[in-house]
Design an enzyme around this catalytic site. Structure first.
Site, mmCIF file in Angstrom:
data_model
loop_
_atom_site.group_PDB
_atom_site.id
_atom_site.type_symbol
_atom_site.label_atom_id
_atom_site.label_comp_id
_atom_site.label_asym_id
_atom_site.label_seq_id
_atom_site.Cartn_x
_atom_site.Cartn_y
_atom_site.Cartn_z
ATOM 1 N N ASP A 135 0.879 -1.181 0.000
ATOM 2 C CA ASP A 135 0.000 0.000 0.000
ATOM 3 C C ASP A 135 0.909 1.221 0.000
ATOM 4 O OD1 ASP A 135 -1.757 2.048 0.493
ATOM 5 O OD2 ASP A 135 -2.499 1.266 2.388
ATOM 6 N N GLU A 179 -0.574 10.658 1.256
ATOM 7 C CA GLU A 179 -1.946 10.165 1.137
ATOM 8 C C GLU A 179 -2.441 9.672 2.483
ATOM 9 O OE1 GLU A 179 -5.250 7.259 0.522
ATOM 10 O OE2 GLU A 179 -3.301 6.876 1.413
ATOM 11 N N HIS A 229 -2.325 -2.187 6.087
ATOM 12 C CA HIS A 229 -1.720 -1.421 7.188
ATOM 13 C C HIS A 229 -1.076 -2.320 8.245
ATOM 14 C CE1 HIS A 229 -3.632 2.770 6.402
ATOM 15 N NE2 HIS A 229 -3.225 2.175 5.295
#
Lengths: 345, 341
Positions: free
Chosen positions: A176, A208, A315
């Protein structure tokens, strides 16, 4: 079709630090990769990689291909008397996975540390997961030594050696959204020497994870008509809910949302069908939680759609993606850039 | 010593699966020893010294590390696991595990975005975790892993901190103790000694129970790692013991009330020889001493441990300086007990 190596490109990109606001290392590497497709590219003052690909034609609308370059991580907030580092979060770090992780502190040089945890011999059952300000990072240095190497504000990444699982699935930190960067690079590889219906711009944007800030800056400067946003989304695992997830190895997840352009979504779905590109629909009910939210309303606005990469364990340091999903997205970008019927409004 | 510890830690051997560790240790034995492997898998090494000791001394360290065992494979190719030995589940989630055949897997969680507020504060139990090796089906997973196979922590062996004095690895508990014994076995010793590399310490000091009966020494020295909680947030006695402050000699843990005589003798010897030495300030944990000291009619036992942070995790941390203190004190105690009237 081409010799582009999705797996190794991703693993290479995941090897560079790019915690939000300190993306320089990752941006440098991404820029060097982008240079295979255009000389007209640079890194702006905010760490965003910006590129213009192919010949420009005033009559063509501009298509922006965006992915974010930053990753979640930790930031040094304090060095205590005993030489332990206290931290805060950069982005949505999952506290439950941090105990006893090995980390790299990106100080004036890179040093290693371990996030402290009580061993099972003295830990009480039922303890809650530690708050971020309860964590201490053990670097094995005294305060005096550490102060020479580490400054407040330095970033910390959790180490995870990349691994290739069965079916060539890739486990690496920062999939990610380095996977999104690879989708774009792969599409550019396919587009080499091909005529396109759009002027193609590329951005690999910073911050982001802390609020789509790099994209706000990049999109203002680039002012695209159309934007495809390549970010990761949830791949189903048995601890989650099927209706809220896509599937790993299920192909591209094409976004449909009030904040996205419906005619752009429809066009992408129709191309995917035509070209036998595996896809699923990712329906969202408002904004998308990606850079598309910022880019869609930058300057005078742009028509956006998300092309999401299904990813497991978002995450955490062990994010997993499947190369065939990245390939599907690269192909869909390629087909759209070549043949897409969506013109500027 | 560091290189030896590194090689030992790279091996995978949880309780009942210690053969790779044992084979490595056997490969490092010099020619002048005799050894046997018993029914449980304990490796018992007899080393001749220059003289016969007054008392028979046994040194022991365990070969096994904490790990995982595969219980079940789901229809969609995930593995269900249990811990072998005590593991804090928070040190399992969000990392890779490895199998001895090279297969890698990851233990993740649904994304933080999809967790409720209360879920974010609640550690996930090992029984609820899924080990993902990338398989798409049970059949595909079964080509690589069978129920009963053991899985292991991963991660780079590190020397870090001031002058690279700190070591970080999985399995330091108790490959550190094994390393001390291997070095002793490979040196010239003044007295005969028996070295036992035990199995199944982590699931109830089972190997040591049998080995102590077989060896039936007069005295035993257990070489271990022990809990250090000397990081910020823990003050005073809650630190238990401190990394960098030398070998740890315990008076009591959950398995043993140690021989008071040997406890005193260890501190006297340490003082005499300028070996840094400390004790634990919390009664916690346990080790092979618990099995040994009640074996064969009773064996006076002393445990000498390296203080180790984050025990039973993929990132155990200890200090090279402390390892030297453990090795030095182990040697001094072996001499003292061999000569004891």
């Amino acid at each position: 079709m081409s010799t582009f190596d999705i797996k190794n490109t991703l693993i290479q990109l995941c090897g560079e630090n790019g915690v939000s606001g300190d993306e320089w290392n990752a941006s440098d590497l991404a820029l060097s990769m982008l240079k295979s497709y255009t000389d007209d590219c640079t890194i702006d003052r905010f760490g965003n990689v910006i590129g213009h690909v192919g010949e420009r034609d005033e009559n063509k609308p501009t298509l922006l291909l965006d992915a974010h370059i930053d990753q979640i991580g930790l930031i040094v907030t304090f060095i205590d008397e005993d030489g332990f580092i206290r931290v805060s979060k950069c982005g949505g770090v999952d506290r439950r996975v941090l105990a006893a992780q090995t980390v790299t502190v990106h100080g004036s040089k890179k040093i290693k540390g371990v996030i402290s945890v009580l061993p099972p011999h003295v830990k009480k059952d039922g303890d809650k997961v530690a708050q971020i300000d309860e964590l201490v990072i053990d670097t094995g240095y005294s305060k005096e030594e550490l102060s020479e190497i580490v400054s407040l504000g330095d970033r910390i990444t959790v180490d995870n050696e990349p691994a290739v699982l069965l079916n060539n699935r890739i486990c690496a930190p920062a999939c990610d959204d380095r996977a999104g960067v690879v989708c774009i690079l792969y599409a550019l590889e396919l587009l080499k020497g091909k005529a396109t219906k759009y002027n193609i711009d590329v951005s690999f944007t910073g911050q982001e994870e802390t609020g789509e800030r790099g994209a706000k800056i990049a999109a203002f400067n680039l002012n695209p008509d159309i934007c495809l946003e390549m970010d990761v989304s949830f791949a189903y695992t048995p601890d989650s809910e099927k209706h809220k997830c896509g599937e790993l190895s299920g192909g591209v997840m094409i976004g449909i949302a009030p904040s996205l352009s419906k005619r752009l979504s429809n066009e992408l779905i129709s191309i995917a069908k035509d070209k036998d590109i595996p896809y699923s629909l990712e329906v969202m009910s408002g904004e998308t939680g990606t850079n598309a939210d910022a880019i869609g309303v930058a300057k005078g606005g742009a028509e956006c759609c998300t092309l999401s990469i299904p990813l497991r364990y978002m995450h955490t340091p062990v994010e997993v993606v499947a190369p065939e999903d990245i390939e599907a997205i690269g192909r869909l970008i390629y087909e759209f850039a070549k043949e897409g019927e969506v013109s500027a409004l | 010593m560091t290189e030896l510890i590194k090689e030992l830690c790279a091996l995978c051997g949880t309780s009942g699966d210690e053969d790779a560790v044992r084979d490595f240790i056997i490969s490092r034995l010099p020619d002048d020893v005799s050894y046997k492997t018993d029914a449980l898998g304990n490796l018992i090494v007899e080393k001749k010294g220059k003289a016969t000791p007054k008392n028979k001394v046994m040194l022991a360290a365990h070969m096994d590390e904490v790990g995982f065992i595969v219980n079940y494979i789901t229809s969609d190719g995930y593995l269900r696991i249990s811990s072998v030995g005590g593991i804090n589940p928070e040190t399992v989630i969000g990392r890779q595990l490895q199998f001895r055949n090279g297969t890698r897997g990851v233990i993740g969680t649904k994304a933080i975005h999809q967790q409720s507020e209360s879920e974010r504060d609640k550690p996930v139990k090992i029984g609820s975790m899924l080990l993902d090796i990338g398989a798409k089906s049970e059949a595909e997973a079964l080509e690589k892993v069978l129920p009963g196979d053991c899985a292991y922590f991963t991660g780079e062996f590190l020397e870090f901190g001031s002058n690279g004095d700190m070591l970080k690895s999985k399995a330091l508990d108790d490959r550190a103790g094994c390393a001390v014994m291997i070095e002793m076995i490979n040196s010239d010793l003044p007295y005969d000694a028996t070295f036992v590399f035990t199995v199944q310490e982590e699931i109830g000091t089972r190997g040591a129970r049998a080995a102590a009966y077989t060896v039936a020494p007069d005295y035993a020295i257990v070489l271990e790692t022990t809990t250090a909680c000397d990081f910020s947030g823990n003050e005073g006695e809650k630190k238990v013991c401190e990394v960098g402050k030398g070998a740890v000699v315990s008076y009591m843990d959950n398995g043993t009330i140690y021989s008071r005589n040997l406890y005193r003798m260890a501190f006297e010897r340490a003082k005499e020889k300028n070996i840094p030495c400390q004790t634990k300030t919390v009664v916690a944990g346990g080790n092979d001493s618990g099995a040994i000291h009640v074996s064969a009619g009773g064996i006076e036992t002393v445990a000498i441990s390296a203080p180790c942070r984050y025990l039973h995790s993929p990132a155990c941390v200890l200090s090279k300086k402390d390892m030297k203190a453990v090795a030095d004190l182990a040697y001094e105690m072996y001499i003292a007990l061999a000569e004891k009237e």
